[in-house]
Motif scaffolding. Sequence first.
Motif, PDB file in Angstrom:
ATOM      1  N   VAL A 133       2.481  -0.997 -38.316  1.00  0.00           N
ATOM      2  CA  VAL A 133       1.120  -0.629 -37.919  1.00  0.00           C
ATOM      3  C   VAL A 133       0.458  -1.814 -37.221  1.00  0.00           C
ATOM      4  O   VAL A 133       0.422  -2.921 -37.758  1.00  0.00           O
ATOM      5  CB  VAL A 133       0.286  -0.197 -39.144  1.00  0.00           C
ATOM      6  N   ASP A 134      -0.055  -1.568 -36.020  1.00  0.00           N
ATOM      7  CA  ASP A 134      -0.809  -2.578 -35.281  1.00  0.00           C
ATOM      8  C   ASP A 134      -2.262  -2.471 -35.735  1.00  0.00           C
ATOM      9  O   ASP A 134      -2.984  -1.573 -35.304  1.00  0.00           O
ATOM     10  CB  ASP A 134      -0.686  -2.349 -33.786  1.00  0.00           C
ATOM     11  N   VAL A 135      -2.683  -3.369 -36.610  1.00  0.00           N
ATOM     12  CA  VAL A 135      -4.031  -3.270 -37.180  1.00  0.00           C
ATOM     13  C   VAL A 135      -5.121  -3.530 -36.148  1.00  0.00           C
ATOM     14  O   VAL A 135      -6.257  -3.106 -36.333  1.00  0.00           O
ATOM     15  CB  VAL A 135      -4.218  -4.199 -38.404  1.00  0.00           C
ATOM     16  N   SER A 136      -4.792  -4.180 -35.038  1.00  0.00           N
ATOM     17  CA  SER A 136      -5.809  -4.478 -34.031  1.00  0.00           C
ATOM     18  C   SER A 136      -6.338  -3.223 -33.342  1.00  0.00           C
ATOM     19  O   SER A 136      -7.431  -3.231 -32.778  1.00  0.00           O
ATOM     20  CB  SER A 136      -5.279  -5.455 -32.985  1.00  0.00           C
ATOM     21  N   GLY A 137      -5.600  -2.132 -33.405  1.00  0.00           N
ATOM     22  CA  GLY A 137      -6.020  -0.904 -32.747  1.00  0.00           C
ATOM     23  C   GLY A 137      -6.664   0.112 -33.675  1.00  0.00           C
ATOM     24  O   GLY A 137      -6.987   1.217 -33.244  1.00  0.00           O
ATOM     25  N   LEU A 138      -6.873  -0.244 -34.928  1.00  0.00           N
ATOM     26  CA  LEU A 138      -7.410   0.708 -35.890  1.00  0.00           C
ATOM     27  C   LEU A 138      -8.938   0.737 -35.891  1.00  0.00           C
ATOM     28  O   LEU A 138      -9.587  -0.287 -35.685  1.00  0.00           O
ATOM     29  CB  LEU A 138      -6.929   0.362 -37.302  1.00  0.00           C
ATOM     30  N   LYS A 139      -9.487   1.910 -36.155  1.00  0.00           N
ATOM     31  CA  LYS A 139     -10.926   2.048 -36.342  1.00  0.00           C
ATOM     32  C   LYS A 139     -11.242   1.538 -37.752  1.00  0.00           C
ATOM     33  O   LYS A 139     -10.650   1.996 -38.732  1.00  0.00           O
ATOM     34  CB  LYS A 139     -11.344   3.503 -36.199  1.00  0.00           C
ATOM     35  N   VAL A 140     -12.174   0.593 -37.856  1.00  0.00           N
ATOM     36  CA  VAL A 140     -12.513  -0.023 -39.132  1.00  0.00           C
ATOM     37  C   VAL A 140     -13.918   0.392 -39.555  1.00  0.00           C
ATOM     38  O   VAL A 140     -14.873   0.282 -38.802  1.00  0.00           O
ATOM     39  CB  VAL A 140     -12.438  -1.564 -39.039  1.00  0.00           C
TER      40      VAL A 140
END
Length: 115
Positions: A100-107
């Motif tokens: 999972v690329d966490v930089s592209g997730l909605k937080v």
Amino acid sequence: MLYHGSCHCGGIAFEVEGDIGEVTRCNCSICSRRGSLLWFVPRDKLRLTTPESAMSTYTFRTHRIQHHFCPTCGCAPFADGAMPDGSPIAAVNVRCLPDVDVSGLKVREYDGKSV
């Protein structure tokens, strides 16, 4: 989608199924120290692939959430708890899902410090 996750050393390994719509960044005392990004899934969507005995567990304050961590590497890949209606839930630290690329997730920010 099926994700494979683990602690750093692999002593705790699991599979979790679902779609990561958003993750939660909580500012409570434990989440902020760990830097967790949490994805909440029904508990039956997470399956351990290593023995449960490989985990250590920590609880604090209300003791309603079981924070699981590896006694070898210290990594905390997920926690168990319950929804307000009592249904079991897992809070998966997406930082422990290597694909999972966490930089592209909605937080979504959650003010756990005030709870």
